[in-house]
Design a protein around this motif. Structure first.
Motif, PDB file in Angstrom:
ATOM      1  N   THR A  80       0.826   4.126 -18.454  1.00  0.00           N
ATOM      2  CA  THR A  80       1.847   4.790 -17.650  1.00  0.00           C
ATOM      3  C   THR A  80       3.020   3.834 -17.512  1.00  0.00           C
ATOM      4  O   THR A  80       2.842   2.672 -17.127  1.00  0.00           O
ATOM      5  N   VAL A  81       4.223   4.322 -17.830  1.00  0.00           N
ATOM      6  CA  VAL A  81       5.407   3.475 -17.887  1.00  0.00           C
ATOM      7  C   VAL A  81       6.447   3.956 -16.889  1.00  0.00           C
ATOM      8  O   VAL A  81       6.693   5.162 -16.765  1.00  0.00           O
ATOM      9  N   PHE A 136      13.912   0.100  -6.088  1.00  0.00           N
ATOM     10  CA  PHE A 136      12.714   0.192  -5.253  1.00  0.00           C
ATOM     11  C   PHE A 136      11.552   0.832  -6.006  1.00  0.00           C
ATOM     12  O   PHE A 136      10.473   1.021  -5.438  1.00  0.00           O
ATOM     13  N   GLY A 137      11.772   1.196  -7.274  1.00  0.00           N
ATOM     14  CA  GLY A 137      10.709   1.771  -8.076  1.00  0.00           C
ATOM     15  C   GLY A 137      10.285   3.142  -7.586  1.00  0.00           C
ATOM     16  O   GLY A 137      11.061   3.879  -6.979  1.00  0.00           O
ATOM     17  N   ALA A 142       2.943   4.402  -8.375  1.00  0.00           N
ATOM     18  CA  ALA A 142       2.445   3.085  -8.757  1.00  0.00           C
ATOM     19  C   ALA A 142       0.925   3.016  -8.603  1.00  0.00           C
ATOM     20  O   ALA A 142       0.339   3.817  -7.879  1.00  0.00           O
ATOM     21  N   PRO A 143       0.273   2.046  -9.271  1.00  0.00           N
ATOM     22  CA  PRO A 143       0.866   0.995 -10.115  1.00  0.00           C
ATOM     23  C   PRO A 143       1.138   1.475 -11.535  1.00  0.00           C
ATOM     24  O   PRO A 143       0.580   2.473 -11.982  1.00  0.00           O
ATOM     25  N   ALA A 162       5.809  -5.716  -7.449  1.00  0.00           N
ATOM     26  CA  ALA A 162       4.656  -5.282  -6.650  1.00  0.00           C
ATOM     27  C   ALA A 162       4.011  -4.030  -7.225  1.00  0.00           C
ATOM     28  O   ALA A 162       2.816  -3.775  -6.991  1.00  0.00           O
ATOM     29  N   GLN A 163       4.770  -3.231  -7.985  1.00  0.00           N
ATOM     30  CA  GLN A 163       4.246  -1.978  -8.536  1.00  0.00           C
ATOM     31  C   GLN A 163       3.675  -2.145  -9.945  1.00  0.00           C
ATOM     32  O   GLN A 163       3.259  -1.168 -10.574  1.00  0.00           O
ATOM     33  N   LEU A 164       3.651  -3.385 -10.431  1.00  0.00           N
ATOM     34  CA  LEU A 164       3.121  -3.672 -11.763  1.00  0.00           C
ATOM     35  C   LEU A 164       1.617  -3.919 -11.672  1.00  0.00           C
ATOM     36  O   LEU A 164       1.157  -4.747 -10.886  1.00  0.00           O
TER      37      LEU A 164
END
Length: 213
Positions: A80-81, A136-137, A142-143, A162-164
């Motif tokens: 998931t990207v 802020f993604g 996420a992740p 933080a979302q990686l």
């Protein structure tokens, strides 16, 4: 051989000469015609290895840079990207050929809506488009296995790090001006984050907030 076939062969040859050697990435870039993402005055430059202006003061990236960034992500078919900076939608379309699911976000609603329409036209059903502040993604999704940022930040944004996912990779241009930027590969490990400098680049800046269309 048709004119488009000749242009496509030259296009792929140029990508290889610039260091894009991953067969899966080259196949994806051959399959996704950049001409679909360029309208108006610059449409005849679609196969040139150069960035081109699009709406809202943004750009569609140079194809060899798109290829190198995608290659660096080393995307797996179940990944998931997250893409920050949808722009024309070209980069997300390439990612869609390699990943299970692509989420892409742009601060300009007009760009996000235009890209979404192109994805529908091309039957690219594994891309979800958002309008919002990409710095802020997308915490709710996420992740992410991979994150690609197509605008330059002063430092890799903390919310995106933080979302990686553990073991995940983020590729982001970093620099304090629009003339001195470096493409960075960030890998999340048990000990924290590993940073690798890749090459000098030039991208529009990553700006917080929503854009005024």
């Amino acid at each position: 051989m048709t004119g488009r076939d000749e242009r496509t062969l030259q296009f792929i040859y140029t990508l290889r000469s610039k260091g894009v050697t991953d067969t899966r990435v080259l196949t994806a870039m051959e399959r996704i015609d950049r001409a679909h993402f360029i309208r108006g005055t610059f449409s005849d430059r679609a196969y040139d290895d150069m960035p081109l202006p699009i709406s809202c003061g943004q750009t569609i990236s140079q194809p060899s840079i798109v290829g190198l960034m995608t290659q660096t992500l080393n995307i797996g078919p179940r990944d998931t990207v997250l893409e920050v900076g949808t722009g024309s939608g070209y980069q997300a379309a390439i990612l869609s050929q390699l990943a299970r699911r692509v989420y892409t976000i742009d601060r300009y609603r007009r760009l996000a809506e235009a890209a979404e329409a192109r994805f529908r036209e091309l039957d690219l059903h594994n891309i979800t488009v958002f309008t919002g502040d990409g710095s802020f993604g997308l915490p709710a999704q996420a992740p992410f296995d991979r994150i690609l940022v197509t605008a330059a930040a002063e430092d890799p944004p903390g919310p995106l790090l933080a979302q990686l996912r553990m073991g995940g990779i983020m590729v982001v241009p970093v620099g304090q001006s629009d003339t001195v930027q470096t493409l960075i590969k960030v890998t999340r490990t048990d000990q924290g984050f590993d940073y690798d400098e890749l090459s000098p680049v030039r991208f529009v800046p990553l700006i917080e907030g929503l854009g005024q269309d």
